[in-house]
Design a protein around this motif. Structure first.
Motif, short mmCIF file in Angstrom:
data_model
loop_
_atom_site.label_atom_id
_atom_site.label_comp_id
_atom_site.label_asym_id
_atom_site.label_seq_id
_atom_site.Cartn_x
_atom_site.Cartn_y
_atom_site.Cartn_z
N THR A 1 -50.52 -9.42 6.53
CA THR A 1 -50.63 -10.95 6.42
C THR A 1 -49.14 -11.46 6.56
N GLY A 2 -49.03 -13.05 6.88
CA GLY A 2 -48.03 -13.63 6.91
C GLY A 2 -47.28 -13.66 8.18
N THR A 3 -46.05 -13.95 8.52
CA THR A 3 -45.62 -13.90 9.98
C THR A 3 -44.79 -12.59 10.34
N LEU A 4 -45.27 -11.98 11.56
CA LEU A 4 -44.60 -10.86 12.04
C LEU A 4 -43.68 -11.44 13.00
N ARG A 5 -42.42 -11.18 12.94
CA ARG A 5 -41.42 -11.53 13.84
C ARG A 5 -41.09 -10.62 14.68
N LEU A 6 -41.57 -10.55 16.06
CA LEU A 6 -41.38 -9.53 17.39
C LEU A 6 -40.28 -10.17 18.25
N SER A 7 -39.47 -9.17 18.52
CA SER A 7 -38.56 -9.49 19.79
C SER A 7 -38.73 -8.48 20.64
N VAL A 8 -38.95 -8.98 22.23
CA VAL A 8 -38.96 -7.89 23.25
C VAL A 8 -38.18 -8.68 24.35
N ALA A 9 -37.76 -7.94 25.16
CA ALA A 9 -37.10 -8.48 26.50
C ALA A 9 -38.37 -8.96 27.42
N THR A 10 -37.55 -9.92 28.14
CA THR A 10 -38.63 -11.09 28.96
C THR A 10 -39.42 -10.14 29.91
N ALA A 11 -38.87 -9.30 30.82
CA ALA A 11 -39.63 -8.47 31.50
C ALA A 11 -41.00 -7.83 30.76
N PHE A 12 -40.55 -6.98 29.83
CA PHE A 12 -41.30 -6.42 28.83
C PHE A 12 -42.58 -7.30 28.23
N GLY A 13 -42.06 -8.58 27.92
CA GLY A 13 -43.19 -9.54 27.39
C GLY A 13 -44.12 -9.96 28.67
N GLU A 14 -43.48 -10.16 29.67
CA GLU A 14 -44.36 -10.87 30.80
C GLU A 14 -45.36 -9.52 31.22
N LEU A 15 -44.90 -8.39 31.27
CA LEU A 15 -45.71 -7.34 32.06
C LEU A 15 -46.38 -6.45 31.01
N GLU A 16 -46.30 -6.23 29.69
CA GLU A 16 -46.69 -5.46 28.75
C GLU A 16 -47.64 -5.97 27.66
N LEU A 17 -47.24 -7.10 27.08
CA LEU A 17 -47.76 -7.52 26.02
C LEU A 17 -49.25 -7.84 26.20
N GLY A 18 -49.33 -8.43 27.42
CA GLY A 18 -50.95 -8.86 27.55
C GLY A 18 -51.94 -7.62 27.57
N HIS A 19 -51.26 -6.39 27.69
CA HIS A 19 -52.23 -5.19 27.85
C HIS A 19 -52.66 -4.81 26.44
#
Length: 301
Positions: free
Chosen positions: A91-109
């Motif tokens: 529960t609560g807030t999970l603060r996640l940091s990723v590189a921009t390219a990884f965020g754009e290309l990988e997280l959607g999967h």
């Protein structure tokens, strides 16, 4: 004096290296924290910090006290989490940091599925290519692709290899010719990532253990891998990328490998997070999920 609160303050000051940073993180004034530590020193009868105008360092007694603070505070955190049935689920807030390219290309999967599994968890996502100080910025987990992790108190969990390769648009070799040896690269323009120390220098490993360094003429440099990817697809030159950035473009033919028998130094995907005796359920849930997800190779070799 609330000694538990004073211990939390002392630990925060040592972790962040200054009263100002600790005060900013805690949302209180520098004076309040300084007074808490002075009262703590008075009660313990010993000096805990050496203070100068430029630095702040724990004394020998301060380091001993700090280690006990960490142990006691983490045990208190573990006890509170274990006693609270509500906290047994993420529960609560999970603060996640990723590189921009990884965020754009990988997280959607995978991020939608992760969020659906833990519906009571709020996710605060930061996509940035700058160095992130996890403790100062209160980040729970950073997914980082790198060839080097500096020594630190952070924990780094290896998730997957990240091969690096040379690519170009199919039309580029047709117009400019296909380089068949590393030496031939010297006659071709490079699309370089400007954040690298030496963006034009390539270290190649080839058949039978051959090694060769190549310095390519720079046609375009950019601080965005996604911009370089677009330029490569547009046929502007040859570029080196982590495979995850271009594997879809290789699959559908928008890009083709260059010197496929030669490889660049590989990198790895890590989950990096602050060290703790007890991992919060939200952090453990994410770490277990990405460990399982990337345990199956996701990028074609």
């Amino acid at each position: 004096m609330d000694q538990l609160s004073a211990m939390q303050t002392f630990r925060r000051v040592v972790d962040l290296g200054s009263f100002s940073a600790a005060a900013h993180q805690a949302g209180v004034s520098h004076t309040v924290l300084s007074r808490q530590v002075k009262n703590l020193e008075r009660e313990l009868g010993t000096q805990l910090l050496n203070r100068t105008t430029r630095s702040l360092q724990p004394t020998e007694a301060g380091m001993l006290f700090y280690r006990h603070c960490v142990l006691i505070l983490e045990q208190m955190q573990a006890m509170n989490l274990e006693l609270s049935e509500h906290q047994q689920q993420p529960t609560g807030t999970l603060r996640l940091s990723v590189a921009t390219a990884f965020g754009e290309l990988e997280l959607g999967h995978w991020l939608p599925d992760f969020a659906a599994r833990y519906e009571h968890l709020q996710i605060e996502l930061s996509c940035t290519d700058r160095f992130v100080d996890l403790i100062e910025e209160e980040v729970d987990v950073c997914l980082r692709i790198t060839d080097h992790l500096p020594d630190s108190s952070l924990v780094a969990r290896l998730l997957a290899p990240s091969p690096v390769m040379l690519v170009a648009a199919p039309g580029y070799p047709e117009r400019q010719g296909t380089p068949t040896t590393p030496d031939a690269l010297k006659d071709h323009p490079l699309l370089g990532y400007s954040r690298l120390t030496h963006p034009q220098r390539l270290q190649l490993s080839g058949p039978q253990g051959a090694q060769q360094d190549v310095l390519m003429p720079r046609r375009l440099s950019a601080n965005s891998p996604m911009a370089l990817r677009a330029a490569a697809i547009g046929g502007l030159g040859i570029a080196s990328f982590d495979r995850f950035i271009v594997h879809d473009a290789l699959r559908d033919g928008r890009l083709v490998p260059v010197l496929a028998d030669w490889r660049l130094p590989g990198r790895s995907l890590y989950a990096v997070y602050p060290q703790s005796r007890y991992l919060a359920p939200k952090v453990r849930a994410l770490l277990d999920y990405v460990q399982h997800y990337y345990g199956t190779p996701r990028w074609e070799d």
